[in-house]
Enzyme design. Structure first.
Site, PDB file in Angstrom:
ATOM      1  N   GLU A  49      41.760  30.963  41.007  1.00  0.00           N
ATOM      2  CA  GLU A  49      40.408  30.754  41.683  1.00  0.00           C
ATOM      3  C   GLU A  49      39.022  31.257  40.864  1.00  0.00           C
ATOM      4  OE1 GLU A  49      38.541  28.648  43.049  1.00  0.00           O
ATOM      5  OE2 GLU A  49      38.956  28.430  45.203  1.00  0.00           O
ATOM      6  N   ASP A  50      38.002  30.723  40.804  1.00  0.00           N
ATOM      7  CA  ASP A  50      36.943  31.457  40.441  1.00  0.00           C
ATOM      8  C   ASP A  50      36.251  32.444  41.338  1.00  0.00           C
ATOM      9  OD1 ASP A  50      36.177  29.251  42.078  1.00  0.00           O
ATOM     10  OD2 ASP A  50      34.839  28.420  40.421  1.00  0.00           O
ATOM     11  N   ASP A  86      34.284  32.340  48.774  1.00  0.00           N
ATOM     12  CA  ASP A  86      32.902  32.221  49.447  1.00  0.00           C
ATOM     13  C   ASP A  86      33.431  32.393  50.769  1.00  0.00           C
ATOM     14  OD1 ASP A  86      30.358  32.209  50.543  1.00  0.00           O
ATOM     15  OD2 ASP A  86      29.966  30.341  49.610  1.00  0.00           O
ATOM     16  N   ARG A 106      27.986  26.383  33.438  1.00  0.00           N
ATOM     17  CA  ARG A 106      29.327  26.759  33.397  1.00  0.00           C
ATOM     18  C   ARG A 106      29.639  27.455  31.993  1.00  0.00           C
ATOM     19  NH1 ARG A 106      32.233  24.472  37.373  1.00  0.00           N
ATOM     20  NH2 ARG A 106      31.599  22.135  38.028  1.00  0.00           N
TER      21      ARG A 106
HETATM   22  P1  IMP Z   1      34.770  28.448  49.840  1.00  0.00           P
HETATM   23  O1  IMP Z   1      35.537  27.411  50.050  1.00  0.00           O
HETATM   24  O2  IMP Z   1      33.300  28.508  50.501  1.00  0.00           O
HETATM   25  O3  IMP Z   1      35.437  29.733  49.653  1.00  0.00           O
HETATM   26  O4  IMP Z   1      34.140  28.127  48.295  1.00  0.00           O
HETATM   27  C1  IMP Z   1      34.989  28.237  47.271  1.00  0.00           C
HETATM   28  C2  IMP Z   1      34.345  27.156  46.089  1.00  0.00           C
HETATM   29  O5  IMP Z   1      32.965  27.011  46.374  1.00  0.00           O
HETATM   30  C3  IMP Z   1      34.424  28.059  45.038  1.00  0.00           C
HETATM   31  O6  IMP Z   1      35.733  27.674  44.432  1.00  0.00           O
HETATM   32  C4  IMP Z   1      33.377  27.387  44.139  1.00  0.00           C
HETATM   33  O7  IMP Z   1      33.871  26.166  43.365  1.00  0.00           O
HETATM   34  C5  IMP Z   1      32.425  27.037  45.259  1.00  0.00           C
HETATM   35  N1  IMP Z   1      31.212  28.305  45.128  1.00  0.00           N
HETATM   36  C6  IMP Z   1      30.932  29.168  46.313  1.00  0.00           C
HETATM   37  N2  IMP Z   1      30.342  30.191  45.899  1.00  0.00           N
HETATM   38  C7  IMP Z   1      29.711  29.741  44.949  1.00  0.00           C
HETATM   39  C8  IMP Z   1      28.736  30.426  44.043  1.00  0.00           C
HETATM   40  O8  IMP Z   1      28.016  31.260  44.390  1.00  0.00           O
HETATM   41  N3  IMP Z   1      28.545  29.863  42.510  1.00  0.00           N
HETATM   42  C9  IMP Z   1      29.081  28.600  42.354  1.00  0.00           C
HETATM   43  N4  IMP Z   1      30.302  28.164  43.060  1.00  0.00           N
HETATM   44  C10 IMP Z   1      30.518  28.464  44.292  1.00  0.00           C
HETATM   45 MG    MG Z   2      35.912  26.223  42.624  1.00  0.00          MG
END
Ligand code: IMP
Ligand code: MG
Length: 182
Positions: A105-106, A109, A171
């Protein structure tokens, strides 16, 4: 590395993790993760699109046979806050039954995307699932989802670069930067 006035860097607040620190940490992570899979033949599951650069750099530090597959999920659209709704846009190409999976995963959040992925993939009976994430935001209210390796813990700001985008842009930045909030 500092920002200049070109359109390439327009919309960025500052550099959070420069190219050298990124490369050093990804190299270190790749070696560590590779050692954990010694004698195995894992499948790396990259989460598109954000993980594409991390996955390519990480995998090249792992000295072992491995397969590479990708999943695309969407929880955000063009928004910068998680909607909580996760959708599979592209599924894996191959069966994972009995296989050792490494989710790449990148960024984590809220943790929603990762939780959804783990639940979904678990139902397909892999031998194991582990997770490596390049970045994790320090968020007290995030879902407590298990992550085996994290590259960097970062402040709760919207970051871009090294695969991560804001509405499709940034990106290809070779560093992690903080996007300017309008
Ligand atoms: P989560 O489901 O809230 O944990 O978000 C995960 C996904 O949201 C990541 O895989 C990213 O693609 C995107 N994301 C969350 N925070 C950021 C950020 O600060 N910059 C860019 N993409 C983000
Ligand atoms: Mg992502």
């Amino acid at each position: 590395m500092s920002l200049n006035d070109s359109v390439f860097h327009e919309g960025l607040e500052r550099v959070l993790i420069d190219e050298d620190r990124l490369a050093a940490r990804v190299q270190e992570l790749g070696v560590e993760v590779g050692r954990a899979y010694e004698g195995r033949h894992p499948i790396l599951v990259g989460v598109l699109t954000g993980a594409f650069i991390f996955m390519s750099d990480l995998s090249r530090q792992m000295e072992l046979p491995l397969d590479v597959d990708f999943m695309a999920v969407s929880s955000y659209g063009d928004a910068t806050e998680s909607s909580g709704v996760v959708r599979i846009l592209k599924d894996l190409n191959s069966s994972i039954e009995g296989r050792d999976l490494l989710i790449v995963e990148d960024i984590i959040d809220s943790g929603l995307t990762l939780q959804y992925l783990i639940d979904t993939l678990q139902r397909r009976n892999p031998a194991s699932i582990r997770v490596v994430a390049l970045l994790r935001k320090e968020k007290p209210d995030a879902i407590d989802v298990p992550v085996d390796w994290v590259g960097f813990e970062i402040p709760d700001e919207f970051v871009v670069g090294y695969g991560l985008d804001k509405a499709g842009r940034y990106r290809n930045l070779p560093f992690i930067g903080i996007a300017r909030t309008p």
